[in-house]
Design a protein around this motif. Structure first.
Motif, short mmCIF file in Angstrom:
data_model
loop_
_atom_site.label_atom_id
_atom_site.label_comp_id
_atom_site.label_asym_id
_atom_site.label_seq_id
_atom_site.Cartn_x
_atom_site.Cartn_y
_atom_site.Cartn_z
N LEU A 46 4.95 9.48 -3.37
CA LEU A 46 4.40 8.23 -2.85
C LEU A 46 5.42 7.57 -1.94
O LEU A 46 6.61 7.59 -2.22
CB LEU A 46 4.15 7.26 -4.00
CG LEU A 46 2.91 7.49 -4.82
CD1 LEU A 46 2.99 6.66 -6.08
CD2 LEU A 46 1.67 7.10 -4.01
N ILE A 47 4.94 6.96 -0.87
CA ILE A 47 5.83 6.22 0.02
C ILE A 47 5.23 4.84 0.21
O ILE A 47 4.05 4.71 0.54
CB ILE A 47 5.97 6.95 1.37
CG1 ILE A 47 6.57 8.34 1.15
CG2 ILE A 47 6.82 6.14 2.33
CD1 ILE A 47 6.24 9.33 2.25
N ASP A 48 6.05 3.82 0.01
CA ASP A 48 5.56 2.45 0.19
C ASP A 48 5.18 2.16 1.63
O ASP A 48 5.84 2.62 2.55
CB ASP A 48 6.67 1.45 -0.19
CG ASP A 48 6.75 1.26 -1.69
OD1 ASP A 48 6.02 1.95 -2.41
OD2 ASP A 48 7.55 0.40 -2.11
N ILE A 49 4.14 1.38 1.77
CA ILE A 49 3.79 0.81 3.08
C ILE A 49 4.03 -0.68 2.94
O ILE A 49 3.30 -1.37 2.24
CB ILE A 49 2.32 1.08 3.45
CG1 ILE A 49 2.08 2.57 3.62
CG2 ILE A 49 1.97 0.33 4.73
CD1 ILE A 49 0.65 2.94 3.94
N HIS A 96 0.83 -1.20 0.00
CA HIS A 96 0.00 0.00 0.00
C HIS A 96 0.87 1.25 0.00
O HIS A 96 2.09 1.16 -0.02
CB HIS A 96 -0.95 -0.04 1.20
CG HIS A 96 -1.73 -1.32 1.25
ND1 HIS A 96 -2.78 -1.58 0.41
CD2 HIS A 96 -1.59 -2.43 2.01
CE1 HIS A 96 -3.26 -2.78 0.65
NE2 HIS A 96 -2.56 -3.33 1.62
N HIS A 97 0.23 2.41 0.02
CA HIS A 97 1.00 3.66 -0.10
C HIS A 97 0.48 4.79 0.78
O HIS A 97 -0.72 4.91 1.01
CB HIS A 97 0.98 4.15 -1.55
CG HIS A 97 1.71 3.27 -2.50
ND1 HIS A 97 1.06 2.36 -3.29
CD2 HIS A 97 3.03 3.15 -2.77
CE1 HIS A 97 1.96 1.70 -4.02
NE2 HIS A 97 3.15 2.15 -3.73
N GLY A 145 -3.08 -2.13 11.43
CA GLY A 145 -1.70 -2.44 11.09
C GLY A 145 -1.01 -1.31 10.35
O GLY A 145 0.09 -1.46 9.85
N LEU A 146 -1.69 -0.17 10.30
CA LEU A 146 -1.13 0.99 9.60
C LEU A 146 0.13 1.49 10.30
O LEU A 146 0.13 1.70 11.50
CB LEU A 146 -2.20 2.09 9.61
CG LEU A 146 -2.06 3.19 8.58
CD1 LEU A 146 -2.26 2.64 7.19
CD2 LEU A 146 -3.07 4.29 8.87
N PRO A 147 1.20 1.69 9.58
CA PRO A 147 2.41 2.23 10.20
C PRO A 147 2.27 3.73 10.45
O PRO A 147 1.35 4.35 9.93
CB PRO A 147 3.50 1.97 9.16
CG PRO A 147 2.78 1.92 7.87
CD PRO A 147 1.39 1.41 8.16
N LYS A 148 3.16 4.26 11.24
CA LYS A 148 3.14 5.71 11.50
C LYS A 148 3.46 6.44 10.20
O LYS A 148 4.30 6.01 9.43
CB LYS A 148 4.23 6.05 12.54
CG LYS A 148 3.69 6.23 13.96
CD LYS A 148 4.61 7.10 14.79
CE LYS A 148 5.48 6.31 15.75
NZ LYS A 148 4.79 5.32 16.59
N PRO A 149 2.82 7.57 9.99
CA PRO A 149 3.15 8.35 8.80
C PRO A 149 4.55 8.95 8.96
O PRO A 149 5.07 9.02 10.07
CB PRO A 149 2.09 9.45 8.80
CG PRO A 149 1.61 9.54 10.20
CD PRO A 149 1.74 8.18 10.78
N PRO A 150 5.16 9.36 7.87
CA PRO A 150 6.50 9.96 7.95
C PRO A 150 6.50 11.20 8.84
O PRO A 150 5.46 11.84 9.03
CB PRO A 150 6.81 10.33 6.50
CG PRO A 150 5.63 9.97 5.69
CD PRO A 150 4.66 9.24 6.52
#
Lengths: 130, 130
Positions: free
Chosen positions: A98-101, A88-89, B109-114
């Motif tokens: 865009l940043i990969d998840i 995901h992104h 399961g979403l990671p922290k945003p940048p």
DNA sequence: ATATCAGTTTAGAATGATTCTAATGTATTG
DNA sequence: CAATACATTAGAATCATTCTAAACTGATAT
């Protein structure tokens, strides 16, 4: 990627000079999101005299062979992703970036798909504010 | 929508003939996904002689006022959604069709945003096979 | 009502990403 | 190394969308 020519042949792509240069750039081990334009700019920097038409052709050839993923981010241009795994992104509209998840995410509460339709894949796009 | 003119005025839009026709079509109580082209076709059917330029202008005007959502579905055209609530979609590439998902879904399961970035919204697009 | 004016509509031109064309070049196979 | 199938390329064509600038119309003040 050690042997790009071999890699291209394995994917039924003739290892032409142009494809080798582009594949070397795209598949250097660092996942990338490119458009025809950004790729063209990179190639210009490295003074590879590759025409825009070839850049478009090559991106589509690679896509046809499953070496690139197409992303549906906005309607202004087509993004290609060298990471062809399901992922995901994050998307920053402001930065047009865009940043990969790469972690596994779960979507719960999904309703049944319409009759006779099957779910192919689920794409999550996380829009960033700033 | 009973009083479209009033509705347009409430949204700081002059109720011109063209906007009234388009708003009547779009906001008839049934959520729609339109592109400039599909909308133009509908308007042609009802013999409303509205120019393409006006269709584009109006879609953007409505979008600016928050009456429509823009969807990023593919790179060939811009989709507008009359459902401006936060929601998700099924998408059938084969049918070139979108279907609203109006139930609440959770993404875990979403990671922290940048760093320095905040999550604005999460969009889930469920691709259908057939 | 009517004049005024800001906001709208429109045809057609312009733009910009992408695709196509058809001529030239090159990798592969025998 | 000749033949040929596949690739590259410049430039034209395409297509969705935006722009331009002239004509029009809704709102407001008189």
């Amino acid at each position: 990627m050690k042997d790009i020519k071999h890699f291209l042949r394995q994917n039924s792509l003739r290892p032409t000079k142009q494809r080798v240069i582009i594949a070397n750039y795209l598949f250097d081990g660092i996942n990338k999101h490119v458009t025809a334009e950004t790729l063209s700019n990179e190639l210009l920097k490295m003074k590879a005299g590759i025409s825009l038409a070839t850049i478009y052709n090559t991106l589509h050839d690679f896509y046809e062979k499953g070496l690139l993923k197409k992303l549906m981010i906005n309607s202004e241009r087509i993004y290609f992703d060298t990471n062809t795994e399901h992922h995901h992104h994050f998307y920053s509209k402001k930065d047009q970036k865009l940043i990969d998840i790469n972690v596994d995410m779960k979507v719960s509460g999904l309703p049944k798909p319409p009759k006779n339709k099957k779910i192919n894949k689920i794409e999550v796009l996380v829009h960033l504010d700033n």
